[in-house]
Scaffold this motif. Structure first.
Motif, PDB file in Angstrom:
ATOM      1  N   GLY A  18      42.549  42.029  49.589  1.00  0.00           N
ATOM      2  CA  GLY A  18      42.285  40.269  49.922  1.00  0.00           C
ATOM      3  C   GLY A  18      43.397  40.004  51.004  1.00  0.00           C
ATOM      4  N   GLY A  19      42.579  39.281  52.148  1.00  0.00           N
ATOM      5  CA  GLY A  19      43.595  38.708  53.890  1.00  0.00           C
ATOM      6  C   GLY A  19      43.689  39.802  54.346  1.00  0.00           C
ATOM      7  N   ASP A  20      44.723  40.359  54.391  1.00  0.00           N
ATOM      8  CA  ASP A  20      45.583  41.721  54.922  1.00  0.00           C
ATOM      9  C   ASP A  20      44.901  43.048  54.239  1.00  0.00           C
ATOM     10  OD1 ASP A  20      46.131  40.328  57.263  1.00  0.00           O
ATOM     11  OD2 ASP A  20      48.873  39.786  56.473  1.00  0.00           O
ATOM     12  N   ARG A  21      45.302  43.017  53.412  1.00  0.00           N
ATOM     13  CA  ARG A  21      44.423  43.898  51.966  1.00  0.00           C
ATOM     14  C   ARG A  21      43.183  44.779  52.450  1.00  0.00           C
ATOM     15  NH1 ARG A  21      47.962  47.829  49.482  1.00  0.00           N
ATOM     16  NH2 ARG A  21      46.207  47.540  47.876  1.00  0.00           N
ATOM     17  N   PRO A  22      42.763  46.284  52.848  1.00  0.00           N
ATOM     18  CA  PRO A  22      41.425  46.087  52.839  1.00  0.00           C
ATOM     19  C   PRO A  22      40.682  45.965  51.967  1.00  0.00           C
ATOM     20  CG  PRO A  22      42.299  47.631  54.826  1.00  0.00           C
ATOM     21  CD  PRO A  22      42.787  46.484  53.885  1.00  0.00           C
ATOM     22  N   ASP A  23      39.421  45.597  51.937  1.00  0.00           N
ATOM     23  CA  ASP A  23      38.488  46.256  49.833  1.00  0.00           C
ATOM     24  C   ASP A  23      38.944  47.087  49.798  1.00  0.00           C
ATOM     25  OD1 ASP A  23      37.812  42.894  50.295  1.00  0.00           O
ATOM     26  OD2 ASP A  23      35.863  43.612  50.963  1.00  0.00           O
ATOM     27  N   TYR A  24      39.200  48.085  50.811  1.00  0.00           N
ATOM     28  CA  TYR A  24      38.890  50.410  50.102  1.00  0.00           C
ATOM     29  C   TYR A  24      40.236  50.075  48.988  1.00  0.00           C
ATOM     30  CZ  TYR A  24      40.659  50.229  54.871  1.00  0.00           C
ATOM     31  OH  TYR A  24      40.951  49.886  55.986  1.00  0.00           O
ATOM     32  N   CYS A  25      40.940  49.123  49.043  1.00  0.00           N
ATOM     33  CA  CYS A  25      42.615  49.905  48.496  1.00  0.00           C
ATOM     34  C   CYS A  25      42.576  49.266  47.001  1.00  0.00           C
ATOM     35  CB  CYS A  25      43.242  48.619  50.162  1.00  0.00           C
ATOM     36  SG  CYS A  25      43.395  48.969  51.686  1.00  0.00           S
ATOM     37  N   GLY A  26      41.693  49.186  46.950  1.00  0.00           N
ATOM     38  CA  GLY A  26      41.487  49.277  45.596  1.00  0.00           C
ATOM     39  C   GLY A  26      40.226  48.575  44.771  1.00  0.00           C
ATOM     40  N   PRO A  27      40.619  48.489  43.296  1.00  0.00           N
ATOM     41  CA  PRO A  27      39.068  47.578  42.865  1.00  0.00           C
ATOM     42  C   PRO A  27      38.857  46.846  43.122  1.00  0.00           C
ATOM     43  CG  PRO A  27      40.986  49.013  41.312  1.00  0.00           C
ATOM     44  CD  PRO A  27      41.650  49.134  42.109  1.00  0.00           C
ATOM     45  N   PRO A  28      37.264  46.257  43.189  1.00  0.00           N
ATOM     46  CA  PRO A  28      36.939  45.487  43.650  1.00  0.00           C
ATOM     47  C   PRO A  28      37.407  44.601  42.299  1.00  0.00           C
ATOM     48  CG  PRO A  28      34.726  47.143  42.992  1.00  0.00           C
ATOM     49  CD  PRO A  28      36.149  47.692  43.133  1.00  0.00           C
ATOM     50  N   GLU A  29      37.169  44.580  41.218  1.00  0.00           N
ATOM     51  CA  GLU A  29      37.330  44.024  40.010  1.00  0.00           C
ATOM     52  C   GLU A  29      38.522  43.186  40.940  1.00  0.00           C
ATOM     53  OE1 GLU A  29      35.370  47.063  38.267  1.00  0.00           O
ATOM     54  OE2 GLU A  29      36.368  46.940  39.757  1.00  0.00           O
ATOM     55  N   PHE A  30      39.625  42.974  41.123  1.00  0.00           N
ATOM     56  CA  PHE A  30      40.990  43.425  41.960  1.00  0.00           C
ATOM     57  C   PHE A  30      40.660  42.613  43.470  1.00  0.00           C
ATOM     58  CE2 PHE A  30      41.875  46.376  38.140  1.00  0.00           C
ATOM     59  CZ  PHE A  30      42.467  45.906  37.303  1.00  0.00           C
ATOM     60  N   ARG A  31      39.498  42.289  43.504  1.00  0.00           N
ATOM     61  CA  ARG A  31      39.690  41.117  45.229  1.00  0.00           C
ATOM     62  C   ARG A  31      40.043  39.959  44.940  1.00  0.00           C
ATOM     63  NH1 ARG A  31      34.683  43.872  47.246  1.00  0.00           N
ATOM     64  NH2 ARG A  31      35.973  45.366  47.384  1.00  0.00           N
ATOM     65  N   LEU A  32      40.921  39.738  45.812  1.00  0.00           N
ATOM     66  CA  LEU A  32      41.129  37.944  45.876  1.00  0.00           C
ATOM     67  C   LEU A  32      40.941  37.254  47.228  1.00  0.00           C
ATOM     68  CD1 LEU A  32      45.391  39.124  44.724  1.00  0.00           C
ATOM     69  CD2 LEU A  32      43.253  38.245  42.873  1.00  0.00           C
ATOM     70  N   THR A  33      40.462  36.116  46.837  1.00  0.00           N
ATOM     71  CA  THR A  33      40.614  35.804  48.242  1.00  0.00           C
ATOM     72  C   THR A  33      41.048  34.480  47.935  1.00  0.00           C
ATOM     73  OG1 THR A  33      38.288  36.123  48.034  1.00  0.00           O
ATOM     74  CG2 THR A  33      38.534  33.671  49.361  1.00  0.00           C
ATOM     75  N   THR A  42      50.086  44.169  52.328  1.00  0.00           N
ATOM     76  CA  THR A  42      50.851  43.279  51.022  1.00  0.00           C
ATOM     77  C   THR A  42      49.516  42.285  51.198  1.00  0.00           C
ATOM     78  OG1 THR A  42      52.336  42.462  51.741  1.00  0.00           O
ATOM     79  CG2 THR A  42      53.472  44.692  50.466  1.00  0.00           C
ATOM     80  N   PHE A  43      49.294  41.481  50.106  1.00  0.00           N
ATOM     81  CA  PHE A  43      48.621  40.248  49.745  1.00  0.00           C
ATOM     82  C   PHE A  43      49.904  39.274  49.440  1.00  0.00           C
ATOM     83  CE2 PHE A  43      46.349  36.708  47.489  1.00  0.00           C
ATOM     84  CZ  PHE A  43      45.271  36.873  48.791  1.00  0.00           C
ATOM     85  N   SER A  44      49.408  38.352  50.110  1.00  0.00           N
ATOM     86  CA  SER A  44      50.720  36.713  49.787  1.00  0.00           C
ATOM     87  C   SER A  44      49.410  35.553  50.149  1.00  0.00           C
ATOM     88  CB  SER A  44      51.419  36.502  50.463  1.00  0.00           C
ATOM     89  OG  SER A  44      52.515  37.832  49.951  1.00  0.00           O
ATOM     90  N   CYS A  45      50.046  34.691  49.119  1.00  0.00           N
ATOM     91  CA  CYS A  45      48.622  33.557  49.276  1.00  0.00           C
ATOM     92  C   CYS A  45      49.512  32.414  47.994  1.00  0.00           C
ATOM     93  CB  CYS A  45      47.295  33.873  48.886  1.00  0.00           C
ATOM     94  SG  CYS A  45      46.322  32.166  49.253  1.00  0.00           S
ATOM     95  N   GLY A  46      50.386  31.145  49.059  1.00  0.00           N
ATOM     96  CA  GLY A  46      50.622  30.312  48.093  1.00  0.00           C
ATOM     97  C   GLY A  46      51.662  31.266  47.278  1.00  0.00           C
ATOM     98  N   SER A  47      51.949  30.744  46.281  1.00  0.00           N
ATOM     99  CA  SER A  47      53.157  31.076  45.012  1.00  0.00           C
ATOM    100  C   SER A  47      53.187  32.906  44.949  1.00  0.00           C
ATOM    101  CB  SER A  47      52.540  30.227  43.850  1.00  0.00           C
ATOM    102  OG  SER A  47      51.958  30.916  43.256  1.00  0.00           O
ATOM    103  N   LEU A  48      51.813  33.702  45.336  1.00  0.00           N
ATOM    104  CA  LEU A  48      51.373  34.355  45.168  1.00  0.00           C
ATOM    105  C   LEU A  48      52.291  35.595  46.381  1.00  0.00           C
ATOM    106  CD1 LEU A  48      48.026  35.234  43.827  1.00  0.00           C
ATOM    107  CD2 LEU A  48      50.718  35.014  42.561  1.00  0.00           C
TER     108      LEU A  48
END
Length: 685
Positions: free
Chosen positions: A51-66, A36-42
């Motif tokens: 994003g983070g521990d979730r590799p880019d291929y685990c979802g569409p590029p439109e939802f890539r978080l940093t 899963t992805f966690s950052c701050g309040s998310l």
């Protein structure tokens, strides 16, 4: 495990194995998509976000978080970075704020906010904020909303902002000679506060705006998860993939995927085979289940026949006793008839299988189509919070109001079930009665209410029925009292309405109140002082402290009710952009008028404020009460029970002359509400 469940599990496993073994291509590895992805309040974000521990291929590029500095996540849309303030996966909404404009009104690069409409859509609760920079001449327009920003050496005073249409120079045909203008969406309530000078430009930009998102590969993802896989995305082929374990597996064509034609044919053949097997299994399983149910029913009837009449009577009373009106239990507790099993803890799984839900009737979509003349537009009564309301007549002769929800998705289903659950547990003369609803499996989500024939309070104050002039002062005072009574009852039941406004206050032919539209209502835990949640509601009615702190309390309803009180004494709309910019928000206008001893400028002249001393006294007291409800700090507002007591006192003529002379409105040393000519006689007639 029941035979039907065992058979279903076996068939699903068989289908998964068939697809795994049918893949002839060499499988690439795609590990760690279970992370899963966690950052701050998310926290604990999964597909479609990466994003983070979730590799880019685990979802569409439109939802890539940093993740930035472990404090906040960023999402880049059309090369513009945005802070992600909130994600609601249930409702599929985001709250975003421009990173380059975060506590900064002078960015290095001037970009408009744009999104891919196939993935992100601006929520209706936004307004456009225009930032105009570097104006060398302002000819026929002098902006009042200037702010500091120097663009290429241009004087900083020549930058300004405007909400809504941008002023046009009548000679040049544009916004004078300005270097650049960018447009940024902001939340409507924040925009209204900015217009009313209740907040700053920087704070407004940091509140962000609302976006509805959707997965562009939702069909493929549904097909993938159906066989137990994880949804992903292959950047090399720019297409969705299905990940089984750590390997790619073909996406079946179960509900219209975009897989290759070969995969489609293979999936179709397998689907036909599995469908036949499933239908056979379902038939066998249902036969076994029915036989068992019949045997159990015979046993219950035999035991019931042996019981005494008194015991039988008591049992029936327990089975059919209505739920308590005080509050809602942690889970459904109502029992239905013997032919219907007890309602389980998951309302989503069983709703739609019984003829009643929480004790209300479940209608078929066809009978509601018939009742409304196929939802004839000529029968429209208005728009509710989440759908259009139609007049209908059931086969048994009952007149009903049928609310047809705009969309049938998980967000709407949650609001739909929320309103059903709340209304069926409440019984009050001033709350609308829910007759029933459709099944969640229905073609559309529909709620069926009692029909209230006389429109809304808004209709009579400033809408289609306002010309009739039927709302005299005594009727308006009764409307305020009955509405307060309903809200006090809700608060005593640990429920916050969250969308109190005059369009949600219905009137019967005798002008008695029925409060409606519980789609935004929230159960309020008894052991906390507030609930943190993204602001929802209607601009002009939303508690400003709620919008600043994201904390909802019972006092949020009190603030909204204060706006309703001002509408009742003024006949003005809660928000009107045709008024002076300081008076666009009725609450701001009312507070200013009251503090400046200009209440007569606010009151509807038709009420007799200037000619009837008794009416003047009562309106003055109601204005004082509204003033207290509209305090910015919630701790300064009265409770709804206190509001109800005050309104009863005004109606029952319990205020005396001494009360009229000195009124404590809870604003320290500020001037009193009442003017010197407001002295009251011993009784208010």
């Amino acid at each position: 495990m029941p035979p039907l469940a065992l058979l279903t599990a076996f068939l699903l496993l068989l289908l998964l194995l068939l697809f795994l073994f049918s893949s002839s291509a060499a499988a690439a590895t795609f590990p760690n998509c279970q992370r899963t992805f966690s950052c701050g309040s998310l926290h604990n974000l999964t597909y479609p976000f990466t994003g983070g521990d979730r590799p880019d291929y685990c979802g569409p590029p439109e939802f890539r978080l940093t993740c930035r500095d472990d404090t906040h996540a960023e999402l880049t849309l059309d090369s513009v970075p945005y802070r992600v303030l909130e994600i609601n996966k249930t409702q599929q909404t985001l709250v975003l704020a421009r990173s380059d404009l975060w506590n900064n009104t002078c960015p290095k690069k001037f970009d408009n906010s744009t999104t891919d409409s196939n993935v992100f859509n601006y929520d209706f609760d936004n307004q456009d904020l225009h930032l105009v920079y570097g104006c060398s001449s302002l000819l026929n327009y002098t902006p009042y909303n200037r702010f500091n920003c120097t663009v290429s050496g241009v004087n900083s005073s020549d930058a300004f902002y405007v909400v809504g249409p941008v002023p046009v120079d009548p000679i040049l045909g544009n916004v004078t000679k300005c270097n650049v203008m960018i447009t940024v969406p902001v939340a409507s309530d924040a925009a209204s506060r900015l217009i009313g000078n209740q907040t700053t430009l920087a704070e407004t930009l940091m509140k962000g705006f609302h976006v509805i998102y959707k997965d562009p590969y939702v069909d493929e993802c549904s097909n993938c998860t159906w066989i137990g896989g994880r949804c992903g995305f292959d950047a090399n082929s720019s297409s969705p993939i299905c990940i089984c374990g750590d390997l790619q597996c073909p996406i079946p064509n179960i509900i219209g995927s975009r897989a290759s034609s070969q995969s489609r044919k293979a999936a179709a053949n397998i689907a036909m085979f599995i469908a036949g097997a499933v239908l056979t299994g379902v038939g066998l399983g249902w036969g076994i289940f029915t036989c068992r149910q019949r045997r159990e029913r015979r046993k219950r009837l035999a035991l019931a026949a042996q019981s005494s009449r008194s015991t039988e009577t008591k049992s029936k009373k327990d089975i059919y006793s209505p739920p308590l009106s005080r509050g809602l239990t942690a889970g459904p507790s109502t029992n239905f008839s013997d032919s219907i099993p007890s309602f389980p803890s998951s309302k989503f799984s069983e709703f739609g299988k019984a003829s009643t839900y929480f004790g209300v009737q479940v209608f078929s979509y066809a009978e509601l189509e018939e009742a409304t003349g196929n939802f004839d537009c000529s029968r429209e009564l208005g728009d509710g919070g989440f759908g259009t309301v139609y007049y209908g007549k059931l086969q048994d002769g009952r007149e009903v109001a049928v609310k047809r929800l705009y969309e049938n998705n998980f967000k709407r289903l949650e609001q739909f079930l929320n309103e059903v659950e709340i209304l069926t547990h409440l019984r009050h003369d001033n709350l609308v009665i829910l007759h029933g609803c459709t099944s969640k499996r229905s073609r559309e989500l529909v709620l069926v209410y009692e029909y209230i024939p006389n429109g809304t309070v808004a209709d009579h104050l400033h809408g289609s029925r306002s010309s009739a002039g039927l709302l005299s002062w005594p009727i308006r005072l009764s409307i305020a009292l009955e509405t307060a009574n309903a809200l006090a009852y809700l608060h005593a039941s640990d429920i916050i309405h969250r969308d109190v406004k005059t369009t949600n206050i219905l009137l019967d032919n005798d002008f008695h109140v029925k409060v409606a539209d519980f789609g935004l209502s929230r159960l309020f835990p008894t052991d906390v002082t507030h609930v943190s949640t993204a602001p929802q509601g209607t601009p002009g009615y939303v508690d400003p402290e709620y919008y600043q702190c994201y904390q909802i309390t019972e006092k949020s309803d009190v603030y909204s009710f204060g706006v309703v009180l001002i509408e009742l004494i003024s006949s003005k709309q809660a928000v009107d952009t045709n008024r002076d910019r300081h008076d666009i928000n009725l609450s701001n206008m009312a507070v200013n008028k009251i503090q400046n001893h200009a209440l007569h400028e606010l009151v509807d002249p038709s009420l007799g404020f200037e000619t009837n001393s008794s009416v003047r006294r009562m309106i003055t007291f109601v204005a004082e009460l509204a003033f207290r409800c509209l305090q910015t700090e919630r701790d300064m507002r009265p409770s709804m029970e206190e509001v109800l007591t005050a309104l009863r006192g005004i109606k029952n003529e319990e205020f005396n002359a001494q009360k009229a002379e000195v009124v404590d409105i809870g604003i320290g040393d500020e001037a009193g509400l009442l003017t010197s000519d407001s002295t009251t006689p011993n009784s208010i007639g």
